[in-house]
Scaffold this motif. Structure first.
Motif, PDB file in Angstrom:
ATOM      1  N   LYS A  49      -0.678  10.001   8.079  1.00  0.00           N
ATOM      2  CA  LYS A  49      -1.441  10.678   9.069  1.00  0.00           C
ATOM      3  C   LYS A  49      -2.595  10.915   8.078  1.00  0.00           C
ATOM      4  O   LYS A  49      -2.383  11.252   6.910  1.00  0.00           O
ATOM      5  N   ALA A  50      -3.942  10.945   8.935  1.00  0.00           N
ATOM      6  CA  ALA A  50      -4.941  11.126   8.240  1.00  0.00           C
ATOM      7  C   ALA A  50      -5.967  11.759   9.160  1.00  0.00           C
ATOM      8  O   ALA A  50      -6.001  11.387  10.431  1.00  0.00           O
ATOM      9  N   THR A  51      -6.873  13.025   8.746  1.00  0.00           N
ATOM     10  CA  THR A  51      -7.907  13.641   9.672  1.00  0.00           C
ATOM     11  C   THR A  51      -9.146  12.635   9.520  1.00  0.00           C
ATOM     12  O   THR A  51      -9.364  11.916   8.756  1.00  0.00           O
ATOM     13  N   GLY A  52      -9.980  12.842  10.533  1.00  0.00           N
ATOM     14  CA  GLY A  52     -11.065  12.356  10.500  1.00  0.00           C
ATOM     15  C   GLY A  52     -11.015  10.848  10.896  1.00  0.00           C
ATOM     16  O   GLY A  52     -10.404  10.770  11.857  1.00  0.00           O
ATOM     17  N   LYS A  53     -11.991   9.919  10.538  1.00  0.00           N
ATOM     18  CA  LYS A  53     -12.278   8.858  11.147  1.00  0.00           C
ATOM     19  C   LYS A  53     -11.067   7.777  10.819  1.00  0.00           C
ATOM     20  O   LYS A  53     -10.113   7.954   9.743  1.00  0.00           O
ATOM     21  N   LEU A  54     -10.740   6.756  11.763  1.00  0.00           N
ATOM     22  CA  LEU A  54      -9.628   5.875  11.547  1.00  0.00           C
ATOM     23  C   LEU A  54      -9.695   5.162  10.026  1.00  0.00           C
ATOM     24  O   LEU A  54      -8.593   4.982   9.415  1.00  0.00           O
ATOM     25  N   LYS A  55     -10.751   5.059   9.394  1.00  0.00           N
ATOM     26  CA  LYS A  55     -10.933   4.486   8.280  1.00  0.00           C
ATOM     27  C   LYS A  55     -10.145   5.107   7.053  1.00  0.00           C
ATOM     28  O   LYS A  55      -9.540   4.522   6.059  1.00  0.00           O
ATOM     29  N   ASN A  56      -9.949   6.583   7.115  1.00  0.00           N
ATOM     30  CA  ASN A  56      -9.262   7.263   6.444  1.00  0.00           C
ATOM     31  C   ASN A  56      -7.899   6.820   6.364  1.00  0.00           C
ATOM     32  O   ASN A  56      -6.958   6.653   5.211  1.00  0.00           O
TER      33      ASN A  56
ATOM     34  N   ILE B 280      -6.789   3.846   7.551  1.00  0.00           N
ATOM     35  CA  ILE B 280      -6.823   2.628   6.898  1.00  0.00           C
ATOM     36  C   ILE B 280      -6.687   2.590   5.373  1.00  0.00           C
ATOM     37  O   ILE B 280      -5.879   1.884   4.833  1.00  0.00           O
ATOM     38  N   GLU B 281      -7.487   3.395   4.774  1.00  0.00           N
ATOM     39  CA  GLU B 281      -7.400   3.448   3.473  1.00  0.00           C
ATOM     40  C   GLU B 281      -6.276   3.909   2.734  1.00  0.00           C
ATOM     41  O   GLU B 281      -5.791   3.411   1.877  1.00  0.00           O
ATOM     42  N   LYS B 282      -5.567   5.095   3.436  1.00  0.00           N
ATOM     43  CA  LYS B 282      -4.389   5.569   2.946  1.00  0.00           C
ATOM     44  C   LYS B 282      -3.222   4.667   3.040  1.00  0.00           C
ATOM     45  O   LYS B 282      -2.247   4.966   2.413  1.00  0.00           O
ATOM     46  N   THR B 283      -3.212   3.687   4.100  1.00  0.00           N
ATOM     47  CA  THR B 283      -2.180   2.735   4.300  1.00  0.00           C
ATOM     48  C   THR B 283      -2.562   1.495   3.819  1.00  0.00           C
ATOM     49  O   THR B 283      -1.803   0.703   3.716  1.00  0.00           O
ATOM     50  N   ASP B 284      -3.703   1.259   2.871  1.00  0.00           N
ATOM     51  CA  ASP B 284      -3.901   0.182   2.326  1.00  0.00           C
ATOM     52  C   ASP B 284      -3.963  -0.923   3.456  1.00  0.00           C
ATOM     53  O   ASP B 284      -3.438  -1.953   3.307  1.00  0.00           O
TER      54      ASP B 284
END
Ligand code: G6P
Length: 635
Positions: free
Chosen positions: A47-54, A56-60
């Protein structure tokens, strides 16, 4: 509002889920999450807060989550602040801070909607030893499924059905059970969800845009129904657990509608699609009489015909009163429509906010119809208003943009706008398409009820047909509005005034400005400003007068003068050739000449552009303004 996606097939799921979530971003959200089955039977949640890009980055870009079956979510916070613990997916067990993992992932789920009795259910589950890590109602729903699943040792569908009987509220739920790898389970009540299938893959999403790149073959799962998705295969069940069949439908929307096509923002693209949206919408109720089918758009030809959409003249003739119910911009359409329908067809029209209508005593006049206007067809309050009207035995018409949406399916009669997918949160093309359709409806109603003669009717049909070209020329002149927006980008307040339909257009103009530029603005009936609000006018405060109703022009100009005397910078949007206009106004925006009844549809375009350029000048996120959601599926 929250977006949900699900995928099961034979290729990596995470990338497809992230792509689907990106398509649902427009709905509005403040955190996101994914759960994917690993090949080894384990389930991974990120999971990540904020925008979807977070996320995307977190899951490579999804690569760190191998597996071909998963669910995903964008959360628009209702219960509990937007942090990672509250983000979906939610699971059976507790969160272990030491390992940043969950103690039990037997059941994992994502949810859109609101569980109303979640506090009572949470207490019950706590008595049975459940420990909650989030503040969400969703975690309660997931743990309720888990409770029945484990206590009675029953299958997923039976556990889901028991949960459905127990919870109150609305939900579109996508669930995975660790004992059933490669399968997704779904349940729905009053929140949007669509299920798609291709040869060897199955999809689930809040709306079709998330899966259009993969399939157009969809199922509209009904209320209190559950589904089991396997790769390329879907089974549906009723509340008894019996398998039921649901007809397959095809989505006709163009996938390109959900792409920017070179425009910087969806909103700008969608404003430019207005001529086509209005043309296609009018075309659906325009019939040729004498010549070839194509001739209906030529000068002098064509007639309005609502029988093809289920509203033959006998039906129209029987309408003696109307209540228009809607939310947001769709309510503004209703406000504008009321003036036109009352003036042309001479029947009383009442306009209600759906959130108010549903809780008031409804006194419906004889032979009335309720018209529910909604772009998405899923707005919770509008849907409930429709249901209440039906329960009371009042005839209902839905005016909706999204095919197969809840309102489209439940209204007695349905009128479709043909605006295609609208992605920007601030509506533009759906609004003008709605307005065009209610104008056409008013004209036919007036003619059928013999309130206008044949010549006037023909003239009005001509005027309606000229609207798409007028829209094109208006959009061509957007440069001056860009200048105006830049000049006033730092302003504190703005006011919109008008009388009659112009007041209704001002309401929409004011909303467009504030929702995307975060500038304070208010719309007033021009005669009302002096009853208090005029005290806010200071040197340089912009006051925008909408001046399209000739018989009311001088009155509104007097009100603008009252503002100017107090320091306001007065701007007018008008079709009038009246010397008073140039005399009094500091800045004039001209719209093409058309009959006053239909001029509102043109006057709104400069106001949309003003909102757009003000947002751009302030460097804001035009398409996804803070705190807002495109489709409001909770009350
Ligand atoms: C939200 C949107 C508005 C829209 C309103 C009603 O607030 O941001 O643009 O007018 O919902 O939506 P509907 O889909 O019912 O037209």
């Amino acid at each position: 509002m929250c977006g949900i996606v699900g995928f099961t097939g034979h290729r990596p799921a995470a990338g497809i889920l992230l792509e689907g979530l990106a398509k649902l971003e427009y709905r509005g959200y403040d955190s996101a999450g994914l759960a994917v089955y690993g090949g080894d039977g384990s389930v991974h949640v990120v999971k990540a807060t904020g925008k979807l890009k977070n996320l995307i980055e977190k899951t490579d870009n999804g690569r760190s989550l191998p597996g071909s079956c998963g669910i995903g979510h964008t959360r628009w916070a209702t219960h509990g602040e937007p942090n990672e613990k509250n983000a979906h997916p939610h699971v059976s067990g507790g969160f272990r801070e030491d390992s940043s993992d969950y103690s039990d992932t037997a059941v994992i789920g994502v949810h859109n909607g609101i569980i109303e009795n979640y506090e009572e259910l949470r207490e019950k589950l706590q008595r049975h030893g459940y420990v909650f890590y989030s503040d969400t109602d969703t975690e309660v729903a997931i743990k309720t499924v888990d409770y029945y699943y484990k206590k009675y040792k029953i299958g997923p569908i039976d556990a889901i059905n028991r949960m459905m009987v127990r919870v109150r509220g609305s939900y579109a739920l996508a669930l995975m059970f660790q004992d059933y790898p490669g399968e997704i389970y779904a349940a729905r009540k009053d929140s949007p969800m669509i299920i798609g299938v291709s040869d060897d893959e199955s999809f689930l999403a809040s709306d079709a845009t998330a899966m259009l790149g993969y399939t157009r073959e969809v199922y509209y799962i009904g209320n209190l129904q559950a589904a089991r998705l396997l790769p390329g295969e879907v089974h549906f069940f009723d509340l008894n657990g019996d398998e039921i069949s649901i007809p397959k439908a095809e989505v006709t929307w163009d996938e390109k509608g959900a792409e920017k096509n070179g425009y910087e923002h969806f909103m700008m693209k969608e404003m430019h699609e207005q001529p086509e949206a209005v043309r296609a919408t009018l075309d659906s109720v325009l019939r040729e009489e004498r010549m070839s089918p194509a001739a209906k758009w030529s000068f002098g030809a064509g007639t309005l015909d609502f029988s093809g959409v289920g509203l033959p003249d006998e039906y129209l003739e029987s309408i003696d009163a109307m209540t228009i119910v809607a939310c947001g911009s769709a309510w503004h359409v209703g406000m504008a429509a009321q003036y036109v329908i009352e003036e042309l067809a001479e029947i009383p029209v009442r306009v209600e906010l759906a959130s108010e209508y549903r809780y008031r005593k409804i006194l419906s006049p004889a032979n009335a119809v309720v018209l529910v206007i909604s772009q998405s067809g899923e707005t919770a309050d509008s849907l409930e208003a429709l249901r209440i009207s039906k329960q009371m035995g009042i005839r209902t018409i839905g005016l909706v943009n999204v095919e197969g949406s809840s309102i489209a399916r439940e209204a007695d009669k349905i009128l479709y706008t043909k605006a295609g997918p609208e992605i920007a949160v601030a509506t533009t093309k759906a609004y003008t398409a709605q307005l065009a359709l209610v104008y056409a409806f008013a004209v036919r109603l007036a003619f059928v009820k013999k309130k206008i003669d044949e010549d006037t009717y023909r003239k009005y049909v001509q005027e309606l047909k000229s609207l798409p070209d007028h829209l094109t020329s208006l959009l061509d002149g957007k440069g001056r509005i860009q200048w105006l927006a830049a000049k006033y980008a730092g302003t504190k307040d703005a006011f919109f005034i008008g009388r009659g339909q112009d007041y209704a257009i001002g309401l929409e103009g004011s909303l467009k400005l504030k929702e995307i530029s975060y500038m304070h603005s208010e719309a007033y009936a021009a005669g009302e400003l002096k009853h208090g609000t005029i005290s806010l006018i200071e040197d340089g405060t912009p006051v925008i007068g909408i001046l399209t109703q000739e018989r009311l022009l001088e009155k509104t100009i007097s009100n603008l003068k009252e503002c100017k005397t107090r320091g306001a910078y007065v701007i007018g949007i008008t079709n009038a050739e009246n010397p008073l206009v140039e005399e009094c106004l500091d800045f004039v925006l001209r719209i093409p000449a058309t009959d006053d009844h239909f001029a509102g549809l043109l006057a709104v375009v400069p106001l949309q552009l003003l909102g757009y350029y003000s947002s751009v000048s302030r460097g804001l996120d035009v398409d996804k303004p803070r705190n807002l959601a495109k489709s409001v599926t909770v009350e």
